[in-house]
Design a protein around this motif. Structure first.
Motif, mmCIF file in Angstrom:
data_model
loop_
_atom_site.group_PDB
_atom_site.id
_atom_site.type_symbol
_atom_site.label_atom_id
_atom_site.label_comp_id
_atom_site.label_asym_id
_atom_site.label_seq_id
_atom_site.Cartn_x
_atom_site.Cartn_y
_atom_site.Cartn_z
ATOM 1 N N ASN A 74 -1.695 10.926 3.355
ATOM 2 C CA ASN A 74 -2.932 10.148 3.345
ATOM 3 C C ASN A 74 -4.054 11.110 2.978
ATOM 4 N N LYS A 113 4.982 0.694 6.127
ATOM 5 C CA LYS A 113 3.934 -0.319 6.342
ATOM 6 C C LYS A 113 2.566 0.338 6.192
ATOM 7 N N ILE A 114 1.782 -0.219 5.287
ATOM 8 C CA ILE A 114 0.446 0.330 5.045
ATOM 9 C C ILE A 114 -0.596 -0.735 5.373
ATOM 10 N N ASP A 123 0.419 2.404 16.991
ATOM 11 C CA ASP A 123 0.893 1.114 16.452
ATOM 12 C C ASP A 123 2.001 1.444 15.454
ATOM 13 N N ASP A 124 2.414 0.525 14.640
ATOM 14 C CA ASP A 124 3.575 0.827 13.798
ATOM 15 C C ASP A 124 3.229 1.080 12.318
ATOM 16 N N LEU A 125 1.953 1.215 12.005
ATOM 17 C CA LEU A 125 1.605 1.445 10.597
ATOM 18 C C LEU A 125 1.876 2.897 10.198
ATOM 19 N N ASP A 126 2.324 3.097 8.975
ATOM 20 C CA ASP A 126 2.547 4.453 8.482
ATOM 21 C C ASP A 126 1.239 5.087 8.034
ATOM 22 N N ALA A 127 0.327 4.257 7.532
ATOM 23 C CA ALA A 127 -0.956 4.785 7.072
ATOM 24 C C ALA A 127 -1.916 3.627 6.829
ATOM 25 N N ILE A 180 -2.981 6.729 -0.394
ATOM 26 C CA ILE A 180 -1.715 6.940 0.303
ATOM 27 C C ILE A 180 -0.577 7.171 -0.691
#
Lengths: 326, 115
Positions: A193, A209-210, B108-112, A198
Motif C-alpha cells: 500500500n 479484499k480491498i 477487520d478482514d480487509l487486506d488494504a 495498492i
C-alpha cells in the motif's frame, strides 16, 4: 485398545485444527516506511521479508529521478534549467514518453506538465489560494505538452516552459517495479500500500479484499476482491481547501487549469499495470462519467473502474461490478 | 491415559484457548496505533481520550472517541492529517508527513484500503 487411542485421538484432532488455523495469513510480516512523500505499508510472507530492503532501494531510486521536491532529482533539474538539455536515462525517457502518450490519447485530460499550475494554487506547499484568471492565462503556455523535448539518441530531455510533475503516475510506476521484483524473488504473497495505491501479489485462494475509501465519511464506500494487480484511487478529499464555500481540490483540469468539475468525486481503477491504472484514475476524474466511460471502454477494455459521483452514486465500468463483495 | 498425555492435553487446550482469544481479539479488538520517531504505541478505540504526541516539528493532539480516532490538532501547515477526519476501520490511516506522525487502525478482514 480403544481406550488407549481415546485421548491421543482428541489430541491429534486438536493438533490438526490448530495447525490449519495457523496456516492463515498470520505468517505475514508488515513493514512501514515513508517514501515518495507518502506512507508505505508492505506486508510479505515471512520467508521473503528480506525483500523489503530491495523495495526500499527501488523507491529511493524512483525518488531520485521523478520527485519534483528532491533537489537531486532529474525532474527537479529539468524544471529548474528551462531551455537546457539535462542528461537522463532510458528509464526516465520511457516514463516520460508514456505520460506524453497518455496526454495524447486522453485529449489532454492527463497532463504531466502542470507543475506551475499546481504550485500557483498552493497544492504543493499548503499556501492555498485561488489564482486570478489572468494569472492562469499566463500559465497556460507552460502546460502545453509540446514544451517537452526528448533527445532519445543522447538520452537527454529539456523543457521550454512549464514544470514537469509525475505525481499522477509515479506511485503506480513504483508498484510495477515492485511487482517485477516480487516475481524475480518468487515471493509467495505480498500486499503493498503506497499512499493508497495498492498492489496485491501471490497466492490467496479466496482473493485479496480491498476497501475503497468513502469520499465523504469515515470508512469505505465499496469492497472489492481481486486475485492480482493494482488498485489506484483519485479523490477530491485528499489535498483541498475551502474558500467562500467552494471546495478546491488538487486534481486540475488541464483545459481550465482549475480543479476538475466533472461531477466526479472519486475514481478507483483496477488494473494489472500500475502506472497505467494510476494515470487513468486522474484521467477519468477529469473526463467525468460519460466521457470517461467511453474512453475506458474504447481504449482499455481490460481495465476496470469505479467512479463515484457527487450524489455518491457508484458507476461501474468494464465489469467492475463483478469484483465487488458485500 | 498416561501422566504425560494429560500434561500434553492440558498444554494444548491452554494454547488453543489463547489462540481463540487472540483470534477473537483480532476480529473485534479495534486499536489505534500511533507511530512517531520514538516508536509505535497502541491505544484501545473504546476509551475516549486525547493523546498528545511529540512530532518532528511540534506536538500533535490525537483524539479517540466512539471507536474512532483523528488528528485533533497538528502543528503542520497543510493540515492534510486533520482534514483526513475520523478513521475507524482496519487499515485506515492518517499521516502527518511534516511532523512525522502516522496513525492507523488495526482489526477487520480487509487486506488494504485504496484511497
Amino acid at each position: 485398545m480403544w481406550r488407549k487411542f481415546k485421548y491421543s485421538g482428541i489430541i491429534i484432532v486438536i493438533l490438526i485444527v490448530s495447525f490449519l488455523s495457523s496456516c492463515s495469513p498470520s505468517n505475514m510480516v508488515t513493514k512501514k516506511g515513508l517514501y515518495l512523500g507518502t506512507f508505505l505499508t508492505f506486508s510479505i510472507d515471512s520467508a521473503h521479508s528480506y525483500v523489503y530492503s530491495k523495495v526500499s532501494k527501488i523507491l529511493n531510486n524512483i525518488d531520485k529521478k521523478f520527485s519534483r521536491f528532491n533537489k537531486e532529482s532529474l525532474v527537479y533539474r529539468i524544471n529548474n534549467k528551462k531551455g537546457e538539455w539535462v542528461k537522463v536515462d532510458k528509464e526516465f525517457i520511457d516514463v516520460l514518453k508514456f505520460s506524453i502518450h497518455m496526454n495524447e490519447i486522453s485529449y489532454g485530460a492527463f497532463n504531466p506538465i502542470l507543475g506551475e499550475v499546481e504550485s500557483a494554487w498552493g497544492f504543493y506547499d499548503g499556501n492555498y489560494r485561488v489564482p486570478s484568471e489572468e494569472e492562469l492565462k499566463e500559465l497556460r503556455n507552460g502546460t502545453n505538452i509540446k514544451n517537452i523535448m526528448i533527445d532519445e539518441e543522447r538520452e537527454r530531455v529539456k523543457i521550454i516552459d512549464g514544470e514537469l510533475d509525475f505525481g499522477g503516475l509515479v506511485k503506480g510506476y513504483a508498484l510495477d517495479l515492485i511487482k517485477n521484483l516480487l516475481e524475480k524473488e518468487k515471493v509467495k504473497r505480498c500486499v503493498v500500500n503506497l499512499g493508497g495505491n495498492i498492489l496485491v501479489f501471490g497466492d490467496k485462494k479466496e482473493g485479496f479484499k480491498i476497501g475503497i475509501r468513502h469520499p465523504r465519511e469515515s470508512g469505505i464506500i465499496a469492497k472489492i476482491r481481486i486475485f492480482s494487480g493494482t488498485v489506484a484511487t483519485s479523490g477530491d478529499y485528499e489535498n483541498y481547501f475551502i474558500k467562500d464555500g467552494v471546495r478546491y481540490h488538487h486534481i486540475i483540469d488541464p483545459s481550465t487549469l482549475k480543479p476538475a468539475k466533472s461531477g466526479v468525486i472519486e475514481v478507483t481503477v483496477i488494473s494489472e499495470d500500475g502506472m497505467l491504472g494510476d494515470a487513468l484514475s486522474t484521467t477519468l476524474f477529469v473526463l467525468g462519467i460519460e466521457k470517461g466511460e467511453e474512453f475506458l471502454k474504447g481504449k482499455y477494455p481490460q481495465v476496470k473502474a469505479i467512479i463515484v459521483d457527487e450524489g455518491l452514486n457508484k458507476h461501474f465500468i468494464n465489469g467492475a461490478m463483478d469484483l465487488t463483495v458485500p | 491415559m498416561k501422566p504425560y498425555d494429560r500434561i500434553l492435553l492440558i498444554l494444548i487446550i491452554i494454547l488453543l484457548l489463547i489462540s481463540v482469544v487472540l483470534f477473537l481479539n483480532k476480529k473485534e479488538g479495534e486499536f489505534l496505533f500511533i507511530k512517531t520517531d520514538s516508536g509505535i504505541k497502541k491505544y484501545p478505540l473504546n476509551q475516549e481520550t486525547i493523546i498528545t504526541v511529540k512530532g518532528r516539528i511540534g506536538d500533535a493532539r490525537i483524539e479517540i472517541k466512539d471507536g474512532k480516532a483523528r488528528f485533533l490538532h497538528s502543528p503542520c501547515k497543510k493540515k492534510i492529517c486533520e482534514k483526513r477526519g475520523w478513521i475507524s476501520k482496519e487499515g485506515e490511516y492518517a499521516i502527518c508527513i511534516p511532523n512525522g506522525v502516522f496513525i492507523w487502525i488495526g482489526g477487520d478482514d480487509l487486506d488494504a484500503i485504496s484511497e
